[in-house]
Design an enzyme around this catalytic site. Structure first.
Site, PDB file in Angstrom:
ATOM      1  N   ARG A  95       0.828  -1.212   0.000  1.00 39.95           N
ATOM      2  CA  ARG A  95       0.000   0.000   0.000  1.00 39.95           C
ATOM      3  C   ARG A  95       0.859   1.258   0.000  1.00 39.95           C
ATOM      4  O   ARG A  95       0.452   2.291  -0.457  1.00 39.95           O
ATOM      5  CB  ARG A  95      -0.875   0.023   1.263  1.00 39.95           C
ATOM      6  N   HIS A 129      -0.619  -4.057  -5.230  1.00 44.24           N
ATOM      7  CA  HIS A 129      -1.455  -2.883  -5.006  1.00 44.24           C
ATOM      8  C   HIS A 129      -1.313  -1.879  -6.161  1.00 44.24           C
ATOM      9  O   HIS A 129      -2.292  -1.310  -6.628  1.00 44.24           O
ATOM     10  CB  HIS A 129      -1.060  -2.233  -3.686  1.00 44.24           C
ATOM     11  N   LYS A 191     -12.975   8.196  -3.822  1.00 45.02           N
ATOM     12  CA  LYS A 191     -12.850   8.012  -2.360  1.00 45.02           C
ATOM     13  C   LYS A 191     -11.733   8.892  -1.829  1.00 45.02           C
ATOM     14  O   LYS A 191     -10.646   8.898  -2.394  1.00 45.02           O
ATOM     15  CB  LYS A 191     -12.529   6.534  -2.074  1.00 45.02           C
ATOM     16  N   THR A 225      -9.958  -3.241   6.827  1.00 39.64           N
ATOM     17  CA  THR A 225     -10.974  -3.096   7.880  1.00 39.64           C
ATOM     18  C   THR A 225     -12.391  -3.218   7.320  1.00 39.64           C
ATOM     19  O   THR A 225     -13.367  -3.125   8.072  1.00 39.64           O
ATOM     20  CB  THR A 225     -10.853  -1.715   8.549  1.00 39.64           C
TER      21      THR A 225
HETATM   22  C1  R5P Z   1      -6.825   1.134  -1.091  1.00 38.69           C
HETATM   23  O1  R5P Z   1      -6.204   1.812  -1.901  1.00 38.69           O
HETATM   24  C2  R5P Z   1      -6.960  -0.337  -1.212  1.00 38.69           C
HETATM   25  O2  R5P Z   1      -7.043  -0.750  -2.541  1.00 38.69           O
HETATM   26  C3  R5P Z   1      -8.158  -0.850  -0.438  1.00 38.69           C
HETATM   27  O3  R5P Z   1      -9.333  -0.249  -0.964  1.00 38.69           O
HETATM   28  C4  R5P Z   1      -8.040  -0.525   1.010  1.00 38.69           C
HETATM   29  O4  R5P Z   1      -6.769  -0.840   1.505  1.00 38.69           O
HETATM   30  C5  R5P Z   1      -9.091  -1.252   1.825  1.00 38.69           C
HETATM   31  O5  R5P Z   1      -8.943  -0.888   3.158  1.00 38.69           O
HETATM   32  P1  R5P Z   1     -10.180  -0.926   4.156  1.00 38.69           P
HETATM   33  O6  R5P Z   1     -10.840  -2.268   3.979  1.00 38.69           O
HETATM   34  O7  R5P Z   1      -9.567  -0.742   5.524  1.00 38.69           O
HETATM   35  O8  R5P Z   1     -11.076   0.208   3.784  1.00 38.69           O
END
Ligand code: R5P
Length: 329
Positions: A95, A129, A191, A225
């Site tokens: 990430r 990622h 987002k 999460t």
């Molecule tokens: C973000 O860039 C990733 O692709 C995922 O969307 C993110 O890491 C998901 O994290 P969480 O489930 O904590 O929202």
């Protein structure tokens, strides 16, 4: 297989066993002792001199697994292995593929440096990622995309009644691979995070597909999460009138409140893979949370890993192998 030995780290034994079985072979023995303070000491129980060694270790629960991988690479190097090939279905720190803020580090680059300096000759990773992470490595990288793992399953699930959706701008390339393959419209969510694992705002980007009355398949690389998934699901259903929301998310990191959120969410189905094994239950805020297995279907990444590992061993095209998987299944 001549001059090839396959090993798995402690927490990746089952994953390794399945990969080896699909290659018609078995894991060789790697014993890792653990000291009382948590230090690890891996050693190979038979010779690996002159061998092409494959070490399978997924890097969830990152700190102990990363250290175990590093120590195992070192043991292989010092034991005269000819090549050391690390298969890390989930690469921790991916990430952090760029500086998130001024005066911060780049975790993915640190991972690449450590693996390489320590002696890895190649790395195999599932659904990175961001593909530019490959640039942090100066050794061959084999990237098995989410497309390679999930398209055979999605052929059973998707039809003209579906819209593909990326939950953020960064995931657009990944989601586009599915929308192009199935010739389905693509919606993109805008987002914004206010801090790690916390979502500041979320809206559907203009110019993308309309989701009203459609089944939506969210495509993502990891669910941590489950904040992104659950918030996106509520938004698509309640604000934009989608008929249903499912998701295809490669790495089930599923930390903290994730299982509770999924169990309580409006999500129809989460397709995920076994790059990280699902437990039966987890504890969150002193409460035992059962994994909502009725909402989760695991699609194994082991077929794709076995296929590319065989291709590496026979010095043939990994790319062709992965395309064969998609077209034949
Ligand atoms: C973000 O860039 C990733 O692709 C995922 O969307 C993110 O890491 C998901 O994290 P969480 O489930 O904590 O929202």
């Amino acid at each position: 297989m001549k001059h090839v030995k396959i090993f798995a780290l402690r927490r990746s034994q089952e994953l390794g066993r399945q990969i080896a079985e699909k290659m018609g072979t078995e894991l060789s023995e790697l014993v890792t002792q653990r000291f009382s303070d948590g230090e690890l000491s891996p050693h190979f129980t038979t010779t690996i001199r002159g061998q092409n060694v494959f070490i399978i270790g997924t890097l969830s629960q990152p700190h102990s697994n990363i250290m175990e991988m590093m120590l195992t690479i070192d043991a292989a190097k010092r034991s005269g292995a000819k090549t050391i090939n690390c298969i890390m279905p989930y690469l921790a720190y991916a990430r952090q593929d760029k500086k998130g803020a001024s005066r911060s580090g780049i975790g993915a680059r640190v991972m690449a440096n450590m693996l390489e300096v320590n002696g890895a000759d190649s790395v195999t990773i599932v659904d990175l990622h961001a593909t530019q992470i490959e640039a942090a490595f100066n050794i061959p990288t084999v990237h098995i995309t989410g497309r390679n793992v999930f398209i055979p399953k999605m052929k059973e699930v998707l039809n003209d009644d579906w819209v593909i959706c990326s939950p953020d701008a960064g995931g657009t390339v990944r989601a586009t691979q599915f929308s192009n393959f199935f010739n389905l419209p693509l919606a993109i969510i805008d987002k914004k995070r206010d801090r790690p694992n916390s979502i500041g705002s979320m809206i559907l980007s203009g110019g993308g597909a309309d989701v009203k009355g459609k089944n939506v398949m969210i495509i993502d690389d990891m669910i941590d999460t489950a904040g992104t998934l659950c918030k996106a699901t509520d938004m698509l259903l309640d604000k934009y009138g989608a008929k249903s929301v499912s998701a295809t998310i490669t790495h089930p990191v599923l930390s903290g409140p994730a299982y509770k959120r999924i169990a309580q969410s409006q999500i129809t189905k989460l397709y995920t893979s076994d790059t990280i094994a699902l437990p039966d239950s987890k504890t969150f805020e002193n409460e035992e949370i059962y994994v909502p297995k009725n909402k989760i279907e695991v699609v194994s990444c082991t077929t794709a890993i076995a296929k590319v590992t065989e291709k590496m061993i026979s010095n043939s095209s990994v790319d062709v192998g992965l395309e064969e998987l998609i077209l034949e299944n």
